[in-house]
Motif scaffolding. Structure first.
Motif, PDB file in Angstrom:
ATOM      1  N   ASN A 143      35.908  22.580  42.270  1.00  0.00           N
ATOM      2  CA  ASN A 143      36.489  23.614  41.411  1.00  0.00           C
ATOM      3  C   ASN A 143      35.542  24.804  41.503  1.00  0.00           C
ATOM      4  N   LYS A 144      34.374  24.206  41.646  1.00  0.00           N
ATOM      5  CA  LYS A 144      33.244  24.984  41.763  1.00  0.00           C
ATOM      6  C   LYS A 144      32.268  26.022  41.957  1.00  0.00           C
ATOM      7  N   ASN A 145      32.234  26.845  42.288  1.00  0.00           N
ATOM      8  CA  ASN A 145      31.537  28.260  43.389  1.00  0.00           C
ATOM      9  C   ASN A 145      30.847  28.407  42.880  1.00  0.00           C
ATOM     10  N   THR A 146      29.363  27.811  43.977  1.00  0.00           N
ATOM     11  CA  THR A 146      28.221  28.059  43.185  1.00  0.00           C
ATOM     12  C   THR A 146      27.434  29.435  44.251  1.00  0.00           C
ATOM     13  N   PHE A 147      27.175  29.845  43.981  1.00  0.00           N
ATOM     14  CA  PHE A 147      25.957  30.741  45.063  1.00  0.00           C
ATOM     15  C   PHE A 147      24.976  31.844  44.010  1.00  0.00           C
ATOM     16  N   TYR A 148      23.428  32.071  45.067  1.00  0.00           N
ATOM     17  CA  TYR A 148      22.867  32.712  44.827  1.00  0.00           C
ATOM     18  C   TYR A 148      23.117  34.534  44.416  1.00  0.00           C
ATOM     19  N   THR A 149      22.787  35.317  43.615  1.00  0.00           N
ATOM     20  CA  THR A 149      22.870  36.521  43.203  1.00  0.00           C
ATOM     21  C   THR A 149      21.215  36.868  43.412  1.00  0.00           C
ATOM     22  N   GLU A 150      21.144  38.556  43.418  1.00  0.00           N
ATOM     23  CA  GLU A 150      19.890  39.415  43.091  1.00  0.00           C
ATOM     24  C   GLU A 150      20.304  40.407  41.887  1.00  0.00           C
ATOM     25  N   ALA A 151      19.471  40.256  41.435  1.00  0.00           N
ATOM     26  CA  ALA A 151      19.511  41.399  40.722  1.00  0.00           C
ATOM     27  C   ALA A 151      19.877  42.638  40.704  1.00  0.00           C
ATOM     28  N   GLY A 152      20.823  43.617  40.019  1.00  0.00           N
ATOM     29  CA  GLY A 152      21.242  44.672  40.821  1.00  0.00           C
ATOM     30  C   GLY A 152      22.230  44.589  41.272  1.00  0.00           C
ATOM     31  N   LYS A 153      22.247  43.362  42.079  1.00  0.00           N
ATOM     32  CA  LYS A 153      24.173  43.818  42.310  1.00  0.00           C
ATOM     33  C   LYS A 153      25.183  42.957  42.778  1.00  0.00           C
ATOM     34  N   SER A 154      26.376  43.376  43.048  1.00  0.00           N
ATOM     35  CA  SER A 154      27.804  43.357  42.160  1.00  0.00           C
ATOM     36  C   SER A 154      28.128  42.240  43.258  1.00  0.00           C
ATOM     37  N   TYR A 155      29.213  41.188  43.154  1.00  0.00           N
ATOM     38  CA  TYR A 155      29.445  40.144  43.784  1.00  0.00           C
ATOM     39  C   TYR A 155      30.671  40.727  43.611  1.00  0.00           C
ATOM     40  N   VAL A 156      32.416  40.347  44.545  1.00  0.00           N
ATOM     41  CA  VAL A 156      33.040  40.265  44.189  1.00  0.00           C
ATOM     42  C   VAL A 156      33.884  38.892  45.472  1.00  0.00           C
ATOM     43  N   LEU A 157      34.688  38.425  44.017  1.00  0.00           N
ATOM     44  CA  LEU A 157      34.839  36.916  44.435  1.00  0.00           C
ATOM     45  C   LEU A 157      37.104  37.234  44.386  1.00  0.00           C
ATOM     46  N   GLU A 158      37.271  36.797  46.000  1.00  0.00           N
ATOM     47  CA  GLU A 158      38.939  36.734  45.790  1.00  0.00           C
ATOM     48  C   GLU A 158      39.213  35.625  45.926  1.00  0.00           C
ATOM     49  N   VAL A 159      40.388  35.145  45.509  1.00  0.00           N
ATOM     50  CA  VAL A 159      40.688  33.541  46.055  1.00  0.00           C
ATOM     51  C   VAL A 159      41.966  33.403  47.870  1.00  0.00           C
TER      52      VAL A 159
END
Length: 159
Positions: A143-159
């Motif tokens: 139940n742990k979701n890991t992902f890489y992000t880039e500075a200045g960007k938004s990430y949308v999470l949906e079930v």
């Protein structure tokens, strides 16, 4: 005791960390009815800001916790708050988080990455992550979701 408001606020945080939304709500109610003036400031003379800040910290902890390198969404959501929205909560690692929920279940979350770090989001279900309308690869373990992000960007999470 002149520390009742401060103590009650600590208790709210305590129950949030123990993931007990019922007790979080119960203690918020006690703080509001027993230790808060009509102007919403802590009632213990002469004035203690700790009770006010502690209560808001406890409410935030019920909705989002950021411990170590894990962001937990709705970890101690009181059942009395079946739907809602919050924005601008800050999490460790340089992240700003907005969350919405309905029927006590996450509907979406947005994570703005200030620093471009990898993020691990704990939620009871796997989530789909998108950035700029593109799906982001996610590793899911326990139940742990890991992902890489880039500075200045938004990430949308949906079930």
């Amino acid at each position: 005791s002149s520390y009742l408001g401060w103590s009650r606020a600590c208790i709210i945080i305590f129950w949030a960390r123990l993931l007990d939304g019922e007790k979080v709500f119960e203690n918020i109610q006690l703080l509001l009815t027993r230790s808060t003036n009509m102007n919403m400031l802590d009632s213990h003379p002469p004035f203690q800001i700790d009770g006010n800040f502690g209560a808001t910290a406890g409410i935030a902890e019920a909705i989002l916790q950021s411990q170590g390198d894990i962001i937990s969404l709705l970890p101690a959501l009181p059942p009395q708050w079946p739907q809602g929205y919050v924005s601008g909560l800050l999490a460790r690692g340089g992240f700003e988080v907005s969350i919405s929920w309905k029927n006590s279940v996450l509907t979406s979350a947005e994570i703005y990455s200030k620093s471009g770090n990898t993020v691990t989001v704990a939620y009871s279900h796997p989530v789909k992550v998108t950035c700029d309308d593109h799906e982001v690869p996610v590793t899911v373990i326990d139940n742990k979701n890991t992902f890489y992000t880039e500075a200045g960007k938004s990430y949308v999470l949906e079930v």
